[in-house]
Scaffold this motif. Structure first.
Motif, PDB file in Angstrom:
ATOM      1  N   VAL A 155     -27.491  13.730  58.348  1.00  0.00           N
ATOM      2  CA  VAL A 155     -27.534  12.560  57.460  1.00  0.00           C
ATOM      3  C   VAL A 155     -28.154  11.373  58.195  1.00  0.00           C
ATOM      4  O   VAL A 155     -29.024  10.679  57.663  1.00  0.00           O
TER       5      VAL A 155
ATOM      6  N   ASN B 158     -27.424   4.629  58.503  1.00  0.00           N
ATOM      7  CA  ASN B 158     -26.118   5.076  58.032  1.00  0.00           C
ATOM      8  C   ASN B 158     -25.118   5.000  59.192  1.00  0.00           C
ATOM      9  O   ASN B 158     -24.857   5.974  59.890  1.00  0.00           O
TER      10      ASN B 158
ATOM     11  N   ASP C  76     -34.477  11.758  50.868  1.00  0.00           N
ATOM     12  CA  ASP C  76     -33.221  11.038  50.637  1.00  0.00           C
ATOM     13  C   ASP C  76     -32.262  11.823  49.753  1.00  0.00           C
ATOM     14  O   ASP C  76     -31.044  11.729  49.908  1.00  0.00           O
ATOM     15  N   VAL C  77     -32.802  12.618  48.820  1.00  0.00           N
ATOM     16  CA  VAL C  77     -31.959  13.390  47.915  1.00  0.00           C
ATOM     17  C   VAL C  77     -31.107  14.409  48.675  1.00  0.00           C
ATOM     18  O   VAL C  77     -30.061  14.849  48.193  1.00  0.00           O
TER      19      VAL C  77
ATOM     20  N   ILE D  49     -29.393  13.832  51.292  1.00  0.00           N
ATOM     21  CA  ILE D  49     -28.183  13.196  51.821  1.00  0.00           C
ATOM     22  C   ILE D  49     -26.972  13.502  50.953  1.00  0.00           C
ATOM     23  O   ILE D  49     -25.893  13.829  51.454  1.00  0.00           O
ATOM     24  N   ALA D  50     -27.139  13.402  49.638  1.00  0.00           N
ATOM     25  CA  ALA D  50     -26.027  13.664  48.721  1.00  0.00           C
ATOM     26  C   ALA D  50     -25.538  15.104  48.861  1.00  0.00           C
ATOM     27  O   ALA D  50     -24.321  15.365  48.832  1.00  0.00           O
TER      28      ALA D  50
ATOM     29  N   ASP E  47     -23.645  15.351  52.169  1.00  0.00           N
ATOM     30  CA  ASP E  47     -22.373  14.632  52.045  1.00  0.00           C
ATOM     31  C   ASP E  47     -21.347  15.434  51.253  1.00  0.00           C
ATOM     32  O   ASP E  47     -20.159  15.442  51.569  1.00  0.00           O
ATOM     33  N   GLY E  48     -21.816  16.091  50.192  1.00  0.00           N
ATOM     34  CA  GLY E  48     -20.921  16.910  49.380  1.00  0.00           C
ATOM     35  C   GLY E  48     -20.324  18.040  50.196  1.00  0.00           C
ATOM     36  O   GLY E  48     -19.131  18.345  50.075  1.00  0.00           O
TER      37      GLY E  48
END
Length: 202
Positions: free
Chosen positions: A155, A162, A129-130, A132-133, A136-137
């Motif tokens: 993602v 999502n 899950d980490v 995803i950030a 996204d960035g």
């Protein structure tokens, strides 16, 4: 009976960075990366991370490398770099290695769009899950549609609920580039989300 030998970290085993120049061709690294992912041993992590650094630097010096090739022997460094990243991601699904994970995250900022896309796929392969950030960035500043497509799909691959990214991925089916549309279709097929079939038929 075939004799086998146990491999341990102290053996300093490096199965992908070969000393023989002819064996350092991108196609060799490409195939070695696939083999290491299939073997699934923790000792493959460091050599893959190091191999990517070498290939990534090569591509940075030749940012116009194309991802297409007529013969396997002529496979370009950028394609090999992408496969090395994806293979590294597969191993990090089973093993924790922050340094290797950071190598993949850093690749999201590479000059070549294909490596940025491959880094997103690699993060999807980690199934964390980490990741995803991090994707996204990168997605927020990505201008290449192919890379954006892969980032969106990656993602959703980690978190299928999502819906925002899913529908943005669906919109890529209308992209002017056939390459982007083909990649979008491929990613939707890999994701296996039932209601994507309707959009693919359209």
């Amino acid at each position: 009976k075939i004799q086998t030998q146990e491999i341990s970290p102290k053996d300093n085993y490096s199965p992908i960075n070969f000393a023989i120049p002819d064996n350092n061709k991108p196609v060799i690294k490409f195939l070695a990366a696939q083999a290491l992912a299939d073997i699934g041993h923790e000792l493959g992590i460091k050599p893959l991370a190091e191999a990517y650094k070498v290939l990534g630097e090569q591509v940075a010096k030749d940012k116009d490398q194309r991802i297409y090739y007529s013969e396997l022997e002529k496979l370009p460094a950028v394609v090999a770099a992408g496969e090395v990243l994806r293979s590294l991601g597969y191993l990090l699904d089973s093993f924790e290695d922050k340094e290797a994970f950071d190598v993949i995250v850093k690749a999201l900022d590479h000059e070549h769009y294909y490596i940025r896309a491959s880094a997103a796929e690699a993060l999807r392969n980690t199934n964390k899950d980490v990741a995803i950030a991090a994707i996204d960035g990168a997605l927020g500043k990505e201008k290449d549609d192919y890379a954006r497509t892969v980032m969106l799909g990656s993602v959703v691959g980690i978190k299928k609920t999502n819906t925002k990214h899913f529908f943005q991925l669906i919109d890529m089916l209308k992209n002017a580039s056939p390459t982007v549309r083909i990649k979008t279709s491929s990613m939707l097929g890999e994701l296996g989300i039932a209601n994507s079939e309707t959009y693919l038929r359209q």
